[in-house]
Design a protein around this motif. Structure first.
Motif, short mmCIF file in Angstrom:
data_model
loop_
_atom_site.label_atom_id
_atom_site.label_comp_id
_atom_site.label_asym_id
_atom_site.label_seq_id
_atom_site.Cartn_x
_atom_site.Cartn_y
_atom_site.Cartn_z
N ILE A 192 23.52 -36.16 -20.46
CA ILE A 192 22.00 -35.01 -20.80
C ILE A 192 22.81 -34.03 -19.88
O ILE A 192 22.73 -34.77 -18.56
N TYR A 193 22.54 -33.36 -20.01
CA TYR A 193 22.83 -31.77 -18.54
C TYR A 193 21.20 -31.31 -19.16
O TYR A 193 21.37 -30.89 -17.88
N ASP A 194 20.08 -32.01 -19.27
CA ASP A 194 19.08 -30.15 -19.00
C ASP A 194 17.73 -31.75 -18.85
O ASP A 194 16.83 -31.46 -18.88
N ILE A 195 17.93 -32.70 -18.29
CA ILE A 195 16.86 -33.26 -17.58
C ILE A 195 16.81 -32.99 -15.86
O ILE A 195 17.67 -32.87 -15.05
N PRO A 196 15.28 -32.08 -15.21
CA PRO A 196 15.40 -31.44 -14.44
C PRO A 196 15.61 -32.25 -13.54
O PRO A 196 15.16 -34.11 -13.30
N GLY A 197 16.96 -32.53 -11.63
CA GLY A 197 16.62 -32.73 -11.05
C GLY A 197 18.30 -33.58 -11.14
O GLY A 197 18.87 -34.67 -10.77
N TRP A 198 19.20 -34.20 -12.85
CA TRP A 198 20.02 -34.81 -13.02
C TRP A 198 20.71 -33.76 -13.67
O TRP A 198 20.91 -33.60 -15.12
N PRO A 199 21.49 -33.08 -13.04
CA PRO A 199 23.02 -32.50 -13.73
C PRO A 199 23.52 -32.84 -14.90
O PRO A 199 23.62 -32.34 -15.45
N SER A 200 23.45 -34.65 -14.34
CA SER A 200 23.98 -35.29 -15.51
C SER A 200 23.89 -36.58 -15.49
O SER A 200 24.07 -36.65 -14.78
N ILE A 201 23.18 -36.82 -17.31
CA ILE A 201 22.83 -38.13 -17.06
C ILE A 201 22.92 -39.15 -18.70
O ILE A 201 22.97 -38.45 -19.01
N SER A 202 23.38 -40.07 -18.55
CA SER A 202 23.95 -40.30 -20.06
C SER A 202 22.88 -40.79 -20.43
O SER A 202 21.56 -40.54 -19.85
N ALA A 203 22.88 -40.30 -21.84
CA ALA A 203 21.26 -41.46 -22.21
C ALA A 203 20.72 -42.45 -21.99
O ALA A 203 19.67 -42.96 -21.67
N GLN A 204 22.34 -43.24 -22.18
CA GLN A 204 21.16 -44.82 -21.98
C GLN A 204 21.03 -45.07 -19.97
O GLN A 204 20.14 -45.57 -20.01
N GLY A 205 21.59 -43.55 -19.77
CA GLY A 205 21.22 -43.72 -17.86
C GLY A 205 19.76 -43.52 -17.97
O GLY A 205 18.82 -43.80 -17.23
N LEU A 206 19.28 -42.46 -18.58
CA LEU A 206 17.99 -41.95 -18.58
C LEU A 206 17.31 -42.99 -19.02
O LEU A 206 16.23 -43.62 -18.16
N VAL A 207 17.26 -43.69 -20.43
CA VAL A 207 16.55 -44.94 -21.00
C VAL A 207 15.95 -46.11 -19.71
O VAL A 207 15.18 -46.63 -19.16
N ASP A 208 17.23 -46.28 -18.83
CA ASP A 208 17.33 -47.38 -17.80
C ASP A 208 16.44 -46.82 -16.75
O ASP A 208 15.82 -47.51 -16.36
N LYS A 209 16.54 -45.33 -16.04
CA LYS A 209 15.67 -44.90 -15.68
C LYS A 209 14.44 -45.27 -15.86
O LYS A 209 13.48 -45.11 -14.79
N LEU A 210 13.95 -45.00 -17.47
CA LEU A 210 12.78 -44.60 -17.47
C LEU A 210 11.98 -45.75 -17.44
O LEU A 210 10.95 -46.30 -16.91
N LEU A 211 12.78 -46.79 -17.62
CA LEU A 211 12.50 -48.37 -17.32
C LEU A 211 11.98 -48.65 -16.11
O LEU A 211 10.87 -49.81 -15.91
N GLU A 212 12.88 -48.23 -15.29
CA GLU A 212 12.63 -48.05 -13.90
C GLU A 212 11.32 -48.64 -13.79
O GLU A 212 10.47 -48.85 -12.77
N GLN A 213 11.08 -46.85 -13.98
CA GLN A 213 10.01 -45.84 -13.06
C GLN A 213 8.76 -45.87 -14.15
O GLN A 213 7.61 -46.42 -13.49
N VAL A 214 8.90 -47.01 -15.52
CA VAL A 214 7.40 -47.45 -16.00
C VAL A 214 6.83 -49.52 -15.52
O VAL A 214 5.82 -49.51 -15.79
N GLU A 215 7.99 -49.65 -14.76
CA GLU A 215 7.34 -51.28 -15.02
C GLU A 215 6.92 -51.75 -13.90
O GLU A 215 6.37 -52.44 -13.92
N PRO A 216 6.57 -50.09 -12.99
CA PRO A 216 5.05 -51.41 -12.33
C PRO A 216 3.60 -51.41 -13.04
O PRO A 216 3.03 -52.39 -12.88
N PHE A 217 3.31 -50.45 -14.60
CA PHE A 217 2.98 -50.68 -15.00
C PHE A 217 3.02 -51.58 -16.15
O PHE A 217 1.78 -51.92 -17.56
N LYS A 218 4.12 -52.27 -16.14
CA LYS A 218 3.33 -53.51 -17.31
C LYS A 218 3.44 -53.48 -18.74
O LYS A 218 2.74 -53.97 -19.32
N PRO A 219 3.88 -52.77 -19.41
CA PRO A 219 3.99 -51.76 -20.52
C PRO A 219 4.45 -53.13 -21.61
O PRO A 219 5.09 -54.04 -21.11
N ASP A 220 3.77 -53.44 -22.19
CA ASP A 220 3.48 -54.81 -23.84
C ASP A 220 4.86 -53.59 -24.65
O ASP A 220 4.52 -53.01 -25.17
#
Lengths: 343, 106
Positions: free
Chosen positions: A54-82
């Motif tokens: 994916i090329y249009d995520i601000p700050g990420w010139p290129s990131i794989s779709a799964q890579g983005l999902v993994d980063k988002l999971l890492e980002q929300v981890e402090p909030f312990k979603p179920d």
């Protein structure tokens, strides 16, 4: 039925936008529970194109779709979603206290003060193969998944497809069924080579039949299948006995039961305002690809913006009257505490 | 510019000028050719931009790669000249290419 699961915010859909909603809501101390029909987080990014950049995520010139999902999971981890996976939301009921009760297709019951629909293109559902008249047999002779193997005992079973589901069920149901015919349009399979080898070995021993071709016709009456016509193989058109059929033709996306929730709809999308991203029902919000407003673009980055504004409005629903202090994660010690970092 | 012709299922011809390097699917969407859905947006992750390549062009267009073959399993009425239009890149050699749109996508 298990007990009622209570949460501040119930998020329908665990794609990138649903995940980032956890972050924005979490900064405002709202606890989230996500429901997804898939068996994993990430939605289309994880299911359809995990390796595509994916090329249009601000700050990420290129990131794989799964890579983005993994980063988002890492980002929300402090909030312990179920998370609750493999479930489709079915009914929604408004409660007297202003909250909502949402039931899944497996009868789990959720109660939430706010519901956020982040369902993207809709829920992934099995694709109906292009066989004329197949609808008449669905649920009685044609099934898109196996709930109980016993339902296939002593039946003439036709399985259509070339992926893991098709091959796994061919192998697993062979001992139970009266006969098994596997139909795939070519001799190459997407399924694990080991399953394919086992299938060919069973064919050698005449325990099942594999036919190259496409199912083009069905015969039967009153929802009960009798036979299937297979076209395109080296033998020309042939008819095989078929009292149960399992087609595995991949997934498609449909709005599903959300369409029955009494929300205003616009061509299968959910209209929202652009201040709160609220639907026609107060307390129910819609973000990401599933919503519609003038100028809407179906971009992940638009969804990210939408959840930030939605979270402010959701907070006002959950904690009416409480003053919301706008803060930056860069400088706010209280936000940093929630994130588990020190500035 | 390379000329492409889409023939919709009802027989309507769409003659379009396509830029080299773009995909046949992108040109169908840009020119609102009916019957090309391209649900996944060109990721070779669905089978809703399925076309039949005119017999005179199959050799020049070439065969689908393994991943595209896998997706074609999900398409409707797959024939030997079936391709996913998102996987065909426009180039000079395809000037005059004719593709037909199937009755339906999946």
């Amino acid at each position: 039925m298990t007990g009622i699961i209570s949460t501040d915010v119930l998020i329908v859909g665990a794609g990138p936008v649903g995940l980032f909603a956890v972050f924005e809501l979490g900064l405002l101390d709202l606890k989230c529970h996500l429901i997804d029909i898939l068996d994993k987080p990430g939605g289309q990014c994880a299911e359809l194109y995990p390796e595509k950049p994916i090329y249009d995520i601000p700050g990420w010139p290129s990131i794989s779709a799964q890579g983005l999902v993994d980063k988002l999971l890492e980002q929300v981890e402090p909030f312990k979603p179920d998370f609750t996976y493999n479930r489709m939301v079915s009914s929604l009921e408004k409660l007297d206290d202003g909250g909502f009760r949402v039931t899944t297709d497996e009868n789990e019951v959720f109660e939430a003060k706010v519901v956020v629909i982040a369902a993207g293109g809709g829920s992934f559902q099995p694709k109906r193969p292009p066989i004329p008249g197949i609808e008449a047999y669905e649920g009685t002779s044609v099934f898109y998944s196996v709930r109980r193997m016993e339902d296939f005992r002593d039946h003439d079973l036709v399985i259509v497809g070339g992926g893991d589901s098709a091959l796994d069920w061919t192998l697993n149901l062979q001992p139970v069924a009266k006969s098994v015919t596997l139909v795939h349009r070519r001799p190459e399979f997407r399924a694990a080579p080991d399953s394919v080898n086992k299938m060919y070995a069973m064919q050698e021993m005449k325990q099942l039949e594999f036919r190259v071709g496409q199912v083009t016709g069905l015969t039967g009456a009153d929802g009960q299948l009798a036979s299937a016509t297979i076209k395109g193989g080296p033998d020309g058109d042939i008819e095989v006995p078929c009292t149960r059929m399992l087609p595995f033709f991949g997934l498609t996306m449909k709005l599903g039961p959300i369409a029955e929730w009494g929300l205003n709809l616009h061509e299968n999308l959910i209209p929202v305002d652009t201040e709160k991203f609220q639907t026609s029902v107060p307390g129910i919000f819609a973000v990401g690809d599933i919503n519609w407003y003038p100028g809407k673009l179906k971009l992940i980055l638009s969804g990210f913006h939408e959840v930030a504004l939605m979270a402010q409005a959701a907070k006002r629903v959950v904690s009416p009257g409480e003053r919301i202090v706008f803060q930056y994660t860069t400088s706010s010690t209280s936000l940093q505490k929630k994130l588990g970092v020190s500035g | 510019m390379t000329k492409l012709t889409f023939i919709a299922h009802d027989g309507t011809h769409f003659d379009v000028d396509a830029e080299n390097g773009s995909t046949v699917m992108e040109n169908a969407i840009r020119n609102a050719v009916p019957g090309i859905e391209a649900e996944c947006g060109g990721a070779c992750a669905c089978a809703t931009c399925h076309v039949y390549v005119d017999e005179a062009w199959t050799a020049e267009v070439g065969e689908p790669e393994a991943m595209e073959e896998d997706m074609l399993d999900f398409a409707y009425e797959v024939q030997p000249n079936s391709r996913l239009s998102c996987q065909i890149k426009v180039r000079d050699a395809l000037d005059g290419l004719i593709v037909r749109v199937p009755e339906r996508q999946g």
